[in-house]
Design an enzyme around this catalytic site. Structure first.
Site, mmCIF file in Angstrom:
data_model
loop_
_atom_site.group_PDB
_atom_site.id
_atom_site.type_symbol
_atom_site.label_atom_id
_atom_site.label_comp_id
_atom_site.label_asym_id
_atom_site.label_seq_id
_atom_site.Cartn_x
_atom_site.Cartn_y
_atom_site.Cartn_z
ATOM 1 N N SER A 16 0.828 -1.220 0.000
ATOM 2 C CA SER A 16 0.000 0.000 0.000
ATOM 3 C C SER A 16 0.858 1.264 0.000
ATOM 4 O O SER A 16 0.484 2.266 -0.621
ATOM 5 C CB SER A 16 -0.986 0.003 1.182
ATOM 6 O OG SER A 16 -0.331 0.247 2.398
ATOM 7 N N MET A 94 10.797 -6.602 4.339
ATOM 8 C CA MET A 94 10.819 -7.311 5.617
ATOM 9 C C MET A 94 12.172 -7.952 5.936
ATOM 10 O O MET A 94 12.234 -9.046 6.478
ATOM 11 C CB MET A 94 9.708 -8.380 5.629
ATOM 12 C CG MET A 94 8.318 -7.789 5.467
ATOM 13 S SD MET A 94 7.931 -6.514 6.688
ATOM 14 C CE MET A 94 7.721 -7.538 8.139
ATOM 15 N N LEU A 97 18.680 -4.775 6.456
ATOM 16 C CA LEU A 97 19.762 -4.681 5.471
ATOM 17 C C LEU A 97 21.074 -4.409 6.188
ATOM 18 O O LEU A 97 21.161 -3.515 7.033
ATOM 19 C CB LEU A 97 19.441 -3.564 4.471
ATOM 20 C CG LEU A 97 18.224 -3.855 3.584
ATOM 21 C CD1 LEU A 97 17.707 -2.585 2.931
ATOM 22 C CD2 LEU A 97 18.571 -4.906 2.528
ATOM 23 N N HIS A 113 8.145 3.436 9.252
ATOM 24 C CA HIS A 113 7.938 2.504 10.359
ATOM 25 C C HIS A 113 6.638 2.857 11.083
ATOM 26 O O HIS A 113 6.400 4.034 11.375
ATOM 27 C CB HIS A 113 9.126 2.571 11.325
ATOM 28 C CG HIS A 113 9.004 1.586 12.448
ATOM 29 N ND1 HIS A 113 9.224 0.238 12.263
ATOM 30 C CD2 HIS A 113 8.643 1.747 13.745
ATOM 31 C CE1 HIS A 113 9.009 -0.390 13.418
ATOM 32 N NE2 HIS A 113 8.665 0.495 14.329
ATOM 33 N N GLU A 146 22.723 1.086 9.972
ATOM 34 C CA GLU A 146 22.917 -0.359 10.061
ATOM 35 C C GLU A 146 22.164 -1.014 11.212
ATOM 36 O O GLU A 146 22.203 -2.229 11.379
ATOM 37 C CB GLU A 146 24.413 -0.669 10.076
ATOM 38 C CG GLU A 146 24.978 -0.508 8.667
ATOM 39 C CD GLU A 146 26.476 -0.294 8.632
ATOM 40 O OE1 GLU A 146 27.147 -0.697 9.587
ATOM 41 O OE2 GLU A 146 26.957 0.294 7.646
ATOM 42 N N GLY A 147 21.467 -0.234 12.019
ATOM 43 C CA GLY A 147 20.660 -0.819 13.090
ATOM 44 C C GLY A 147 19.247 -1.111 12.605
ATOM 45 O O GLY A 147 18.918 -0.898 11.433
ATOM 46 N N ASP A 149 15.787 0.152 12.569
ATOM 47 C CA ASP A 149 14.933 1.334 12.774
ATOM 48 C C ASP A 149 15.593 2.387 13.676
ATOM 49 O O ASP A 149 14.932 3.027 14.500
ATOM 50 C CB ASP A 149 13.560 0.913 13.357
ATOM 51 C CG ASP A 149 12.841 -0.088 12.452
ATOM 52 O OD1 ASP A 149 12.925 0.082 11.223
ATOM 53 O OD2 ASP A 149 12.226 -1.031 12.956
#
Ligand code: GRF
Length: 208
Positions: A16, A94, A97, A113, A146-147, A149
């Site tokens: 969406s 999902m 990365l 998010h 790199e974390g 969120d």
């Protein structure tokens, strides 16, 4: 002002947010072009959505066949780089990365998010919010580091948690805000009005 923002959208599921972005472009509300949709699941509904636009490249790359996550992330990065994007917009992609992907596009990967970060990162953010008992949740558009969120926040919008809300009702109310917030963030980026300063962003919303 600004220029046409060249986007690669990466998604795994329903799509969406992908459609909201593509519709905003079609309606002239966002000066951007989706060069490609990259999807990690061959049967994802977002692929059918992308097909309806007719002019969006669709690339499917599954994790299967890659020995390590790093190998997969490198291949994903190579695939995305091939479309020469200004910005890579994650829209329900999902997978976390790793540095092999994120390090290739510093300050150019954004995500949406469904919570007010840094509260409730990771999966099932709306469920986490309900179980915690917050009275206000919402959504966040942020740069990806790199974390999980944890990257610099671009825009947030609050959504009230109502008496009797369940995961579906709260998710639906947040999702509606996600769509407009993501488009607004991409518009601000395209107009050169978002800068990264350490772990913060500077957003010039004056002319919105
Ligand atoms: C959205 O809630 C988004 O915030 C999260 O994943 C969901 C994707 O929904 N990252 P959709 O596929 O865009 O409909």
């Amino acid at each position: 002002m600004g220029r046409t923002l060249r986007l690669v959208v990466m998604a795994s599921g329903r799509g969406s947010n992908f459609s909201a972005i593509a519709d905003a472009i079609r309606e002239g509300a966002l000066d951007a072009k989706i060069a490609a949709l990259i999807c990690d699941r061959p049967k994802a509904a977002v692929i059918d959505r992308a097909l309806t636009y007719g002019d969006i490249d669709i690339a499917v790359l599954t994790r299967k066949g890659f020995a390590t996550r790093a190998d997969y992330d490198r291949a994903l990065a190579e695939l995305a780089a091939g479309y020469d994007p200004d910005i890579i917009a994650l829209a329900g992609f999902m997978r976390v990365l790793g540095p092999e992907f994120v390090g290739r596009f510093p300050g150019r990967v954004v995500n949406i998010h469904p919570a007010l970060l840094p509260s409730f990162p990771g999966l099932d953010a709306q469920k986490q919010a309900l179980e915690y008992g917050v009275k206000v949740s919402g959504c966040t558009v942020h740069f990806v580091d790199e974390g999980t969120d944890t990257g610099p926040i671009i825009l947030q919008e609050a959504v009230p948690v109502l008496e009797g809300d369940d995961e579906d009702s709260l998710s639906a109310r947040i999702l509606e805000k996600e769509h407009s917030l993501y488009i607004k963030a991409l518009r601000l980026i395209g107009e050169g009005r978002v800068g990264i300063e350490g772990r913060k962003t500077r957003v010039d919303e004056k002319r919105e």
